[in-house]
Design an enzyme around this catalytic site. Structure first.
Site, PDB file in Angstrom:
ATOM      1  N   GLU A  96      42.603  39.916  45.194  1.00  0.00           N
ATOM      2  CA  GLU A  96      41.912  38.642  45.373  1.00  0.00           C
ATOM      3  C   GLU A  96      42.448  37.596  44.392  1.00  0.00           C
ATOM      4  O   GLU A  96      42.734  36.452  44.755  1.00  0.00           O
ATOM      5  CB  GLU A  96      40.403  38.815  45.126  1.00  0.00           C
ATOM      6  CG  GLU A  96      39.678  39.633  46.166  1.00  0.00           C
ATOM      7  CD  GLU A  96      39.669  41.129  45.862  1.00  0.00           C
ATOM      8  OE1 GLU A  96      40.542  41.602  45.100  1.00  0.00           O
ATOM      9  OE2 GLU A  96      38.803  41.827  46.405  1.00  0.00           O
ATOM     10  N   GLU A 139      28.113  49.043  38.313  1.00  0.00           N
ATOM     11  CA  GLU A 139      29.482  49.564  38.211  1.00  0.00           C
ATOM     12  C   GLU A 139      29.572  50.569  37.058  1.00  0.00           C
ATOM     13  O   GLU A 139      30.393  51.476  37.071  1.00  0.00           O
ATOM     14  CB  GLU A 139      30.490  48.417  38.025  1.00  0.00           C
ATOM     15  CG  GLU A 139      31.887  48.778  38.501  1.00  0.00           C
ATOM     16  CD  GLU A 139      32.870  47.623  38.461  1.00  0.00           C
ATOM     17  OE1 GLU A 139      33.167  47.122  37.360  1.00  0.00           O
ATOM     18  OE2 GLU A 139      33.371  47.217  39.533  1.00  0.00           O
ATOM     19  N   LYS A 196      42.354  41.531  34.052  1.00  0.00           N
ATOM     20  CA  LYS A 196      42.748  42.562  33.091  1.00  0.00           C
ATOM     21  C   LYS A 196      44.032  43.247  33.551  1.00  0.00           C
ATOM     22  O   LYS A 196      44.980  43.380  32.794  1.00  0.00           O
ATOM     23  CB  LYS A 196      41.611  43.580  32.938  1.00  0.00           C
ATOM     24  CG  LYS A 196      41.944  44.718  32.016  1.00  0.00           C
ATOM     25  CD  LYS A 196      40.763  45.638  31.815  1.00  0.00           C
ATOM     26  CE  LYS A 196      41.207  46.913  31.097  1.00  0.00           C
ATOM     27  NZ  LYS A 196      40.108  47.826  30.830  1.00  0.00           N
ATOM     28  N   HIS A 209       8.333  32.414  45.927  1.00  0.00           N
ATOM     29  CA  HIS A 209       8.100  31.902  47.282  1.00  0.00           C
ATOM     30  C   HIS A 209       8.989  32.603  48.298  1.00  0.00           C
ATOM     31  O   HIS A 209       9.185  32.099  49.399  1.00  0.00           O
ATOM     32  CB  HIS A 209       8.328  30.387  47.291  1.00  0.00           C
ATOM     33  CG  HIS A 209       7.391  29.687  46.342  1.00  0.00           C
ATOM     34  ND1 HIS A 209       6.130  29.295  46.720  1.00  0.00           N
ATOM     35  CD2 HIS A 209       7.510  29.398  45.025  1.00  0.00           C
ATOM     36  CE1 HIS A 209       5.519  28.763  45.656  1.00  0.00           C
ATOM     37  NE2 HIS A 209       6.337  28.821  44.626  1.00  0.00           N
ATOM     38  N   GLY A 269      36.445  45.764  32.062  1.00  0.00           N
ATOM     39  CA  GLY A 269      36.333  44.471  32.736  1.00  0.00           C
ATOM     40  C   GLY A 269      34.939  43.864  32.628  1.00  0.00           C
ATOM     41  O   GLY A 269      34.771  42.691  32.293  1.00  0.00           O
ATOM     42  N   ARG A 270      33.912  44.673  32.870  1.00  0.00           N
ATOM     43  CA  ARG A 270      32.544  44.124  32.868  1.00  0.00           C
ATOM     44  C   ARG A 270      31.997  43.938  31.458  1.00  0.00           C
ATOM     45  O   ARG A 270      30.863  43.502  31.296  1.00  0.00           O
ATOM     46  CB  ARG A 270      31.626  44.999  33.718  1.00  0.00           C
ATOM     47  CG  ARG A 270      31.651  46.470  33.361  1.00  0.00           C
ATOM     48  CD  ARG A 270      31.034  47.329  34.457  1.00  0.00           C
ATOM     49  NE  ARG A 270      31.215  48.754  34.216  1.00  0.00           N
ATOM     50  CZ  ARG A 270      32.277  49.465  34.570  1.00  0.00           C
ATOM     51  NH1 ARG A 270      33.295  48.861  35.160  1.00  0.00           N
ATOM     52  NH2 ARG A 270      32.354  50.754  34.338  1.00  0.00           N
ATOM     53  N   LYS A 322      39.599  49.678  48.483  1.00  0.00           N
ATOM     54  CA  LYS A 322      40.811  48.883  48.206  1.00  0.00           C
ATOM     55  C   LYS A 322      42.009  49.509  48.926  1.00  0.00           C
ATOM     56  O   LYS A 322      42.814  48.818  49.547  1.00  0.00           O
ATOM     57  CB  LYS A 322      41.119  48.875  46.698  1.00  0.00           C
ATOM     58  CG  LYS A 322      40.235  47.992  45.859  1.00  0.00           C
ATOM     59  CD  LYS A 322      40.767  47.980  44.419  1.00  0.00           C
ATOM     60  CE  LYS A 322      39.767  47.422  43.445  1.00  0.00           C
ATOM     61  NZ  LYS A 322      40.173  47.524  42.047  1.00  0.00           N
TER      62      LYS A 322
HETATM   63  O1  F6P Z   1      37.533  46.541  41.391  1.00  0.00           O
HETATM   64  C1  F6P Z   1      36.639  46.520  40.309  1.00  0.00           C
HETATM   65  C2  F6P Z   1      37.258  45.846  39.120  1.00  0.00           C
HETATM   66  O2  F6P Z   1      38.263  46.644  38.586  1.00  0.00           O
HETATM   67  C3  F6P Z   1      36.216  45.514  38.061  1.00  0.00           C
HETATM   68  O3  F6P Z   1      35.923  46.585  37.252  1.00  0.00           O
HETATM   69  C4  F6P Z   1      36.861  44.371  37.363  1.00  0.00           C
HETATM   70  O4  F6P Z   1      35.974  43.628  36.579  1.00  0.00           O
HETATM   71  C5  F6P Z   1      37.410  43.599  38.535  1.00  0.00           C
HETATM   72  O5  F6P Z   1      37.812  44.599  39.464  1.00  0.00           O
HETATM   73  C6  F6P Z   1      38.554  42.681  38.244  1.00  0.00           C
HETATM   74  O6  F6P Z   1      39.634  43.377  37.698  1.00  0.00           O
HETATM   75  P1  F6P Z   1      40.803  42.623  36.963  1.00  0.00           P
HETATM   76  O7  F6P Z   1      40.238  41.898  35.802  1.00  0.00           O
HETATM   77  O8  F6P Z   1      41.791  43.683  36.572  1.00  0.00           O
HETATM   78  O9  F6P Z   1      41.394  41.651  37.958  1.00  0.00           O
END
Ligand code: F6P
Length: 545
Positions: free
Chosen positions: A211, A352, A205, A383, A266-267, A511
């Site tokens: 990452e 979240e 987003k 199990h 995002g979620r 972060k």
């Molecule tokens: O760090 C949390 C977050 O912002 C989530 O809310 C989101 O889904 C994820 O990181 C990834 O964010 P982006 O889609 O901006 O890379």
């Protein structure tokens, strides 16, 4: 000054009620009320929910509904659908429902549903091209592998959809999901791929997530090292983002960038272009069916009376379990291997969204909010951790989710699976008294002294609350309904607790600190600016590289 949540008459009434039904036995409740199952179950368009094994009475639900009215739940549902800026700390609407709406949805005078529909039309062309072979990699090779690079909502949703709907995926394309900054994950995925036939979908987003950008750069380097000289990596990338400029700056061609608005959290974004990798895998018609399933749930949530409204009922029962019965975790137990990724998806959605301690107005929340969500597919969990569910000291409410029909009807596998689903909810509800355990052993010829000794170990308290969700079959429509059911349940709970479900400031501190520590890992000078533990760990790491 207005009363805090826990001082409100509706909350107080629920507390008094909880004391009054402290001795409630689910076993007795079923014995005394032959209509309990009918009264406490509800089906919507094939999605059937049985909440009769929850520790609630008709009065509990009546009082919970009063609480909902006292928190103006109908008003808040209306505000979300109307596109009000209910994400108040970020001054944004939370309009994921616009991504599955049939008609116009206006935000500041702009029809955002029509805007989304234009993106879906572009996605359709792209999906069909990638699936059909008219879109190819730089050497003219058909794509055989799609790698979604994203994390959090930009990973968990599309990964869940592609995995859950595997029977609908084209066999021509394999979908892979890379999220972790740990190079092991991308290295393992790339080890089995050919550069010429691989398509990377960068989903972010913000297009600033550490990452995702690290993995995207590694993918670009991997392509450059393998594609024949002069071939452009651009034919191997698409991007999904609300930050179009950053995606283009990375080197993704404008016609391969798919956008969405900042009014999609995002979620809550799997319904948007974030679903691109899954849409390529399952095909755009099935992706549309997924959104249509969610729309059916939206319509139900927006229109059904609160007492017959599934997200409302599940949300309120969750509040009851958390705040009045003291449950601190919530288990998600899909009796369907295809839903193996659902617990992880719901972890982000619930924790979240509602893992917060400050009200919308900035005050302290004076009750427990989101429980820890966890789970694993049945029957595996039986199990492993079910021992604690049955005989542990904690109350763990659980959602059991299963299907009437399997996509893989091998022999009696499905009957065995579902018999375990039903048996577990029955066992958790009924339990087994010490006397019953004793009698059973005596009837089997166990010596009386030994039976006495073992009876406490073989007794089950029961009264462990579960909700059963049964789908006809795991198809795109029902998966869409199921995910939207949980989205709205989470929103209901946020309204009761008075918190903003749509921001996530709690992810920021770690972060920022990681960005500060990163350069310290590559210098020779010892770290000294942190606490003794953090300095010690950094210096230990540097000394042992
Ligand atoms: O760090 C949390 C977050 O912002 C989530 O809310 C989101 O889904 C994820 O990181 C990834 O964010 P982006 O889609 O901006 O890379």
């Amino acid at each position: 000054m207005s009363l805090s949540l826990t001082q409100s008459p509706a909350w107080r009434a629920l507390e008094a009620h909880r004391r009054a039904i402290e001795a409630m036995s689910l076993r007795a409740a079923f014995a005394n009320d032959p209509a309990r199952f009918d009264r406490f179950s509800l089906g919507i368009d094939g999605l059937f929910v049985d909440y009769s094994k929850q520790l609630v009475t008709g009065e509990t639900l009546r009082l919970l509904l009063e609480l909902a009215h006292s928190r103006d739940l109908p008003g808040w549902i209306g505000r979300m659908f109307a596109g009000e800026r209910i994400n108040s700390t970020e001054k944004r609407a939370a309009l994921h429902v616009a991504l599955r709406a049939r008609g116009p949805v206006l935000l500041d005078g702009v029809d955002v549903a029509a805007e989304a529909a234009r993106t879906f039309a572009r996605m359709r062309v792209f999906c069909e091209g990638a699936r059909g072979g008219s879109l190819t990699g730089s050497g003219g090779h058909r794509y055989t592998d799609i790698v979604n690079i994203g994390i959090g909502g930009s990973d968990l949703g599309p990964a869940l959809v592609a995995d859950a709907l595997a029977p609908y995926c084209t066999p021509r394309l394999r979908a892979h999901f890379v999220s972790n900054v740990d190079g092991t994950q991308i290295a393992r995925v790339l080890a089995n791929l050919e550069a010429g036939s691989t398509l990377f979908v960068i989903a972010s987003k913000t297009f600033t997530t550490l990452e995702t950008l690290a993995n995207a750069r590694t993918a670009r380097e991997w392509l450059s090292a393998r594609l024949p000289g002069g071939a452009s990596p651009a034919r191997h990338f698409a991007a999904v983002t609300a930050n179009l400029a950053a995606a283009r700056e990375f080197g993704v061609d404008a016609e391969r960038v798919f956008g969405f608005g900042d009014w999609v959290g995002g979620r809550y974004s799997v319904w948007s272009a974030v679903g691109l990798a899954a849409a390529i895998a399952i095909g755009m018609d099935h992706f549309d069916a997924l959104r249509e399933g969610a729309r059916v749930m939206d319509e139900h949530f927006a229109g059904a009376p609160l007492e017959r409204n599934l997200p409302v009922l599940l949300g309120l029962i969750g509040v009851w379990n958390t705040d009045f019965l003291g449950a601190r975790t919530h288990a998600v137990l899909p009796y369907d291997q295809s839903l193996q990724l659902l617990p992880a998806y719901l972890q982000q959605l619930e924790m979240e969204s509602n893992g917060k301690r400050v009200t919308r107005e900035g005050g302290d929340v004076d009750c427990a909010t989101a429980p820890v969500v966890w789970g694993a597919p049945g029957t595996n969990g039986q199990h492993a951790f079910f021992q604690l569910l049955h005989q542990g000291t904690q109350l763990v409410p659980a959602d059991f989710i299963g299907c009437c029909r399997s996509h893989n009807a091998l022999g009696a596998h499905h009957e065995m699976l579902m018999s375990n689903f039903f048996a577990q909810t029955e066992a958790l509800m009924r339990g087994k008294s010490r006397e019953e355990a004793l009698e059973e052993m005596l009837a089997r010829g166990v010596a009386p002294a030994e039976a006495e000794r073992l009876a406490p170990h073989r007794a089950f308290p029961g009264n462990r609350p579960t909700t059963s969700i049964v789908l006809p079959r795991l198809d795109p429509h029902r998966l869409g309904m199921l995910l939207a059911l949980y989205e709205h349940k989470v929103y209901v709970q946020s309204v009761i607790w008075g918190i903003n479900a749509f921001d996530q400031w709690g992810v920021e501190l770690g972060k920022t600190l990681a960005n500060r520590i990163l350069p310290q890992l590559t210098t020779s000078a010892p770290a000294t600016m942190h606490d003794a533990s953090t300095n010690g760990l950094i210096n230990h790491f540097k000394a042992h590289r």
